[in-house]
Design a protein around this motif. Structure first.
Motif, PDB file in Angstrom:
ATOM      1  N   ARG A   4      79.239  -6.503  19.503  1.00 27.31           N
ATOM      2  CA  ARG A   4      79.053  -7.923  19.828  1.00 27.31           C
ATOM      3  C   ARG A   4      80.089  -8.743  19.075  1.00 27.31           C
ATOM      4  NH1 ARG A   4      74.274 -12.149  18.150  1.00 27.31           N
ATOM      5  NH2 ARG A   4      74.835 -13.789  19.630  1.00 27.31           N
ATOM      6  N   LEU A   5      80.739  -9.653  19.782  1.00 24.59           N
ATOM      7  CA  LEU A   5      81.788 -10.490  19.204  1.00 24.59           C
ATOM      8  C   LEU A   5      81.568 -11.928  19.645  1.00 24.59           C
ATOM      9  CD1 LEU A   5      84.576 -10.866  17.773  1.00 24.59           C
ATOM     10  CD2 LEU A   5      85.632 -10.268  19.978  1.00 24.59           C
ATOM     11  N   VAL A   6      81.461 -12.832  18.667  1.00 26.41           N
ATOM     12  CA  VAL A   6      81.240 -14.245  18.955  1.00 26.41           C
ATOM     13  C   VAL A   6      82.385 -15.059  18.356  1.00 26.41           C
ATOM     14  CG1 VAL A   6      79.731 -16.240  18.619  1.00 26.41           C
ATOM     15  CG2 VAL A   6      78.731 -13.981  19.029  1.00 26.41           C
ATOM     16  N   GLY A   7      83.051 -15.845  19.195  1.00 26.61           N
ATOM     17  CA  GLY A   7      84.105 -16.741  18.745  1.00 26.61           C
ATOM     18  C   GLY A   7      83.577 -18.148  18.601  1.00 26.61           C
ATOM     19  N   VAL A   8      83.905 -18.777  17.485  1.00 24.57           N
ATOM     20  CA  VAL A   8      83.420 -20.131  17.193  1.00 24.57           C
ATOM     21  C   VAL A   8      84.606 -21.026  16.882  1.00 24.57           C
ATOM     22  CG1 VAL A   8      81.973 -21.543  15.675  1.00 24.57           C
ATOM     23  CG2 VAL A   8      81.262 -19.211  16.247  1.00 24.57           C
ATOM     24  N   ASP A   9      84.669 -22.178  17.537  1.00 26.04           N
ATOM     25  CA  ASP A   9      85.719 -23.134  17.243  1.00 26.04           C
ATOM     26  C   ASP A   9      85.227 -24.537  17.575  1.00 26.04           C
ATOM     27  OD1 ASP A   9      88.977 -22.555  16.758  1.00 26.04           O
ATOM     28  OD2 ASP A   9      88.450 -24.586  17.362  1.00 26.04           O
ATOM     29  N   LEU A  10      85.738 -25.510  16.831  1.00 22.65           N
ATOM     30  CA  LEU A  10      85.356 -26.898  17.067  1.00 22.65           C
ATOM     31  C   LEU A  10      86.123 -27.502  18.235  1.00 22.65           C
ATOM     32  CD1 LEU A  10      83.450 -29.021  15.841  1.00 22.65           C
ATOM     33  CD2 LEU A  10      85.322 -29.752  14.345  1.00 22.65           C
ATOM     34  N   SER A  11      87.279 -26.924  18.551  1.00 20.49           N
ATOM     35  CA  SER A  11      88.156 -27.461  19.594  1.00 20.49           C
ATOM     36  C   SER A  11      87.782 -26.940  20.975  1.00 20.49           C
ATOM     37  CB  SER A  11      89.612 -27.100  19.289  1.00 20.49           C
ATOM     38  OG  SER A  11      90.450 -27.389  20.383  1.00 20.49           O
ATOM     39  N   THR A  12      87.389 -27.840  21.862  1.00 18.30           N
ATOM     40  CA  THR A  12      87.088 -27.426  23.239  1.00 18.30           C
ATOM     41  C   THR A  12      88.368 -26.990  23.952  1.00 18.30           C
ATOM     42  OG1 THR A  12      87.255 -29.743  23.954  1.00 18.30           O
ATOM     43  CG2 THR A  12      85.061 -28.904  23.429  1.00 18.30           C
ATOM     44  N   GLU A  13      89.494 -27.611  23.614  1.00 17.69           N
ATOM     45  CA  GLU A  13      90.764 -27.245  24.246  1.00 17.69           C
ATOM     46  C   GLU A  13      91.141 -25.804  23.903  1.00 17.69           C
ATOM     47  OE1 GLU A  13      90.248 -29.951  22.469  1.00 17.69           O
ATOM     48  OE2 GLU A  13      90.609 -31.653  23.823  1.00 17.69           O
ATOM     49  N   ALA A  14      90.984 -25.433  22.624  1.00 16.72           N
ATOM     50  CA  ALA A  14      91.306 -24.071  22.211  1.00 16.72           C
ATOM     51  C   ALA A  14      90.394 -23.061  22.907  1.00 16.72           C
ATOM     52  CB  ALA A  14      91.186 -23.937  20.696  1.00 16.72           C
ATOM     53  N   LEU A  15      89.113 -23.378  23.001  1.00 14.24           N
ATOM     54  CA  LEU A  15      88.172 -22.474  23.653  1.00 14.24           C
ATOM     55  C   LEU A  15      88.468 -22.350  25.150  1.00 14.24           C
ATOM     56  CD1 LEU A  15      84.829 -23.442  21.876  1.00 14.24           C
ATOM     57  CD2 LEU A  15      86.218 -21.378  21.518  1.00 14.24           C
ATOM     58  N   ASP A  16      88.864 -23.456  25.781  1.00  9.50           N
ATOM     59  CA  ASP A  16      89.232 -23.390  27.201  1.00  9.50           C
ATOM     60  C   ASP A  16      90.445 -22.488  27.402  1.00  9.50           C
ATOM     61  OD1 ASP A  16      87.182 -25.052  27.976  1.00  9.50           O
ATOM     62  OD2 ASP A  16      88.413 -26.868  28.069  1.00  9.50           O
ATOM     63  N   CYS A  17      91.393 -22.573  26.476  1.00  9.90           N
ATOM     64  CA  CYS A  17      92.575 -21.712  26.547  1.00  9.90           C
ATOM     65  C   CYS A  17      92.173 -20.250  26.387  1.00  9.90           C
ATOM     66  CB  CYS A  17      93.579 -22.115  25.466  1.00  9.90           C
ATOM     67  SG  CYS A  17      95.090 -21.116  25.455  1.00  9.90           S
ATOM     68  N   LEU A  18      91.255 -19.985  25.449  1.00  6.86           N
ATOM     69  CA  LEU A  18      90.804 -18.616  25.247  1.00  6.86           C
ATOM     70  C   LEU A  18      90.066 -18.102  26.485  1.00  6.86           C
ATOM     71  CD1 LEU A  18      90.258 -16.061  23.733  1.00  6.86           C
ATOM     72  CD2 LEU A  18      88.536 -17.250  22.364  1.00  6.86           C
ATOM     73  N   ARG A  19      89.244 -18.937  27.088  1.00  6.89           N
ATOM     74  CA  ARG A  19      88.546 -18.525  28.314  1.00  6.89           C
ATOM     75  C   ARG A  19      89.551 -18.147  29.414  1.00  6.89           C
ATOM     76  NH1 ARG A  19      85.206 -23.009  26.783  1.00  6.89           N
ATOM     77  NH2 ARG A  19      83.177 -22.242  26.022  1.00  6.89           N
ATOM     78  N   ALA A  20      90.619 -18.933  29.520  1.00  9.06           N
ATOM     79  CA  ALA A  20      91.650 -18.642  30.520  1.00  9.06           C
ATOM     80  C   ALA A  20      92.332 -17.311  30.210  1.00  9.06           C
ATOM     81  CB  ALA A  20      92.671 -19.770  30.557  1.00  9.06           C
ATOM     82  N   ARG A  21      92.585 -17.043  28.935  1.00  6.10           N
ATOM     83  CA  ARG A  21      93.206 -15.780  28.552  1.00  6.10           C
ATOM     84  C   ARG A  21      92.271 -14.604  28.823  1.00  6.10           C
ATOM     85  NH1 ARG A  21      95.795 -16.181  22.636  1.00  6.10           N
ATOM     86  NH2 ARG A  21      96.833 -14.271  23.364  1.00  6.10           N
ATOM     87  N   LEU A  22      90.975 -14.829  28.593  1.00  2.36           N
ATOM     88  CA  LEU A  22      90.000 -13.779  28.871  1.00  2.36           C
ATOM     89  C   LEU A  22      89.960 -13.454  30.369  1.00  2.36           C
ATOM     90  CD1 LEU A  22      87.076 -14.913  26.538  1.00  2.36           C
ATOM     91  CD2 LEU A  22      88.359 -12.772  26.347  1.00  2.36           C
ATOM     92  N   ALA A  23      90.074 -14.505  31.195  1.00  6.02           N
ATOM     93  CA  ALA A  23      90.030 -14.311  32.646  1.00  6.02           C
ATOM     94  C   ALA A  23      91.222 -13.506  33.146  1.00  6.02           C
ATOM     95  CB  ALA A  23      89.979 -15.665  33.346  1.00  6.02           C
ATOM     96  N   GLU A  24      92.309 -13.510  32.379  1.00  5.44           N
ATOM     97  CA  GLU A  24      93.519 -12.790  32.775  1.00  5.44           C
ATOM     98  C   GLU A  24      93.520 -11.334  32.323  1.00  5.44           C
ATOM     99  OE1 GLU A  24      96.575 -15.086  30.989  1.00  5.44           O
ATOM    100  OE2 GLU A  24      96.453 -16.731  32.453  1.00  5.44           O
ATOM    101  N   GLN A  25      92.543 -10.963  31.494  1.00  8.60           N
ATOM    102  CA  GLN A  25      92.512  -9.605  30.967  1.00  8.60           C
ATOM    103  C   GLN A  25      92.133  -8.605  32.055  1.00  8.60           C
ATOM    104  OE1 GLN A  25      93.376  -8.913  27.581  1.00  8.60           O
ATOM    105  NE2 GLN A  25      94.030 -11.037  27.887  1.00  8.60           N
ATOM    106  N   GLU A  26      92.871  -7.535  32.136  1.00 11.08           N
ATOM    107  CA  GLU A  26      92.598  -6.504  33.127  1.00 11.08           C
ATOM    108  C   GLU A  26      91.544  -5.518  32.626  1.00 11.08           C
ATOM    109  OE1 GLU A  26      96.234  -4.651  34.221  1.00 11.08           O
ATOM    110  OE2 GLU A  26      97.114  -6.481  35.080  1.00 11.08           O
ATOM    111  N   LYS A  27      91.516  -5.317  31.316  1.00 11.81           N
ATOM    112  CA  LYS A  27      90.598  -4.343  30.745  1.00 11.81           C
ATOM    113  C   LYS A  27      89.276  -5.012  30.391  1.00 11.81           C
ATOM    114  CE  LYS A  27      90.319  -0.844  27.092  1.00 11.81           C
ATOM    115  NZ  LYS A  27      91.008  -0.263  25.905  1.00 11.81           N
TER     116      LYS A  27
END
Length: 205
Positions: A47-70
């Motif tokens: 289990r891995l939980v990412g925590v950040d105060l920045s919504t912009e940073a989290l949105d960027c991470l979500r986009a990067r996650l969506a691009e992951q093939e694995k």
């Protein structure tokens, strides 16, 4: 693309997480996810939980996650929150990581962070990295400036070690500090790392 320095930070912290044998991990101040994207495939991490105060940073991470093939080997979750005001869902993890986030806090709030980490979240181990101010001269950073305009402080190795040892003593932990990203004979590493382990956890190993 990551720089050599950042790659060294990421690989060293990744290995420290593996060495902790953590199954559940908090990435506090996960930002855009450079470490998160590696940890979600780490052996043993369930289990891995990412925590950040920045919504912009989290949105960027979500986009990067969506691009992951694995597909992630761990159950993953992203939470928009402050690490100094953690909710009850962030307690009891095996390991918490603060990768180059400490220096973004006002020094007057470090005691609040300490309480949040060691009394509210209570992970079995905590991994902290922060810039080594001793190295700034080697980088050409003037003594009256920090490396990044958002930094609130930067500590040399002696100050960091003193802080880490004080935190460990107050919270019944052992701590190991080390240079990170190089080991210049006079300046140390570009960054520095402390690994805190609860005494009860250390005794169990």
């Amino acid at each position: 693309m990551t720089t050599w320095i950042h790659e060294q930070r990421l690989s060293t912290v990744y290995q420290a997480v593996l060495d902790s044998e953590a199954r559940t991990v908090l990435d506090l101040g996960c930002g855009e996810g450079d470490l998160f994207l590696r940890l979600m495939h780490a052996p043993g991490v369930e289990r891995l939980v990412g925590v950040d105060l920045s919504t912009e940073a989290l949105d960027c991470l979500r986009a990067r996650l969506a691009e992951q093939e694995k597909t992630p080997s761990a159950q993953i979750e992203l939470i928009q929150a402050s690490m100094i005001e953690p909710g009850p869902g962030l307690s009891g993890f095996d390991c918490a990581v603060l990768l180059e986030t400490l220096e973004h806090l006002d020094p007057g709030r470090l005691s609040i962070l300490e309480t949040a980490l060691f009394h509210k979240m209570r992970p079995a181990s905590v991994i902290v990295t922060t810039p080594n101010a001793d190295y700034n001269e080697f980088l050409g950073v003037p003594s009256h400036r920090f490396r990044h305009p958002d930094h609130r402080f930067e500590w040399g190795r002696r100050k960091f070690r003193s802080w880490a040892e004080g935190v460990a003593k107050r919270n019944d932990c052992s701590v190991v500090t080390r240079d990170l990203a190089g080991a210049h004979p006079f300046y140390g590493g570009v960054s520095q790392m402390a690994v805190f382990t609860k005494q009860s956890e250390a005794a169990a190993r």
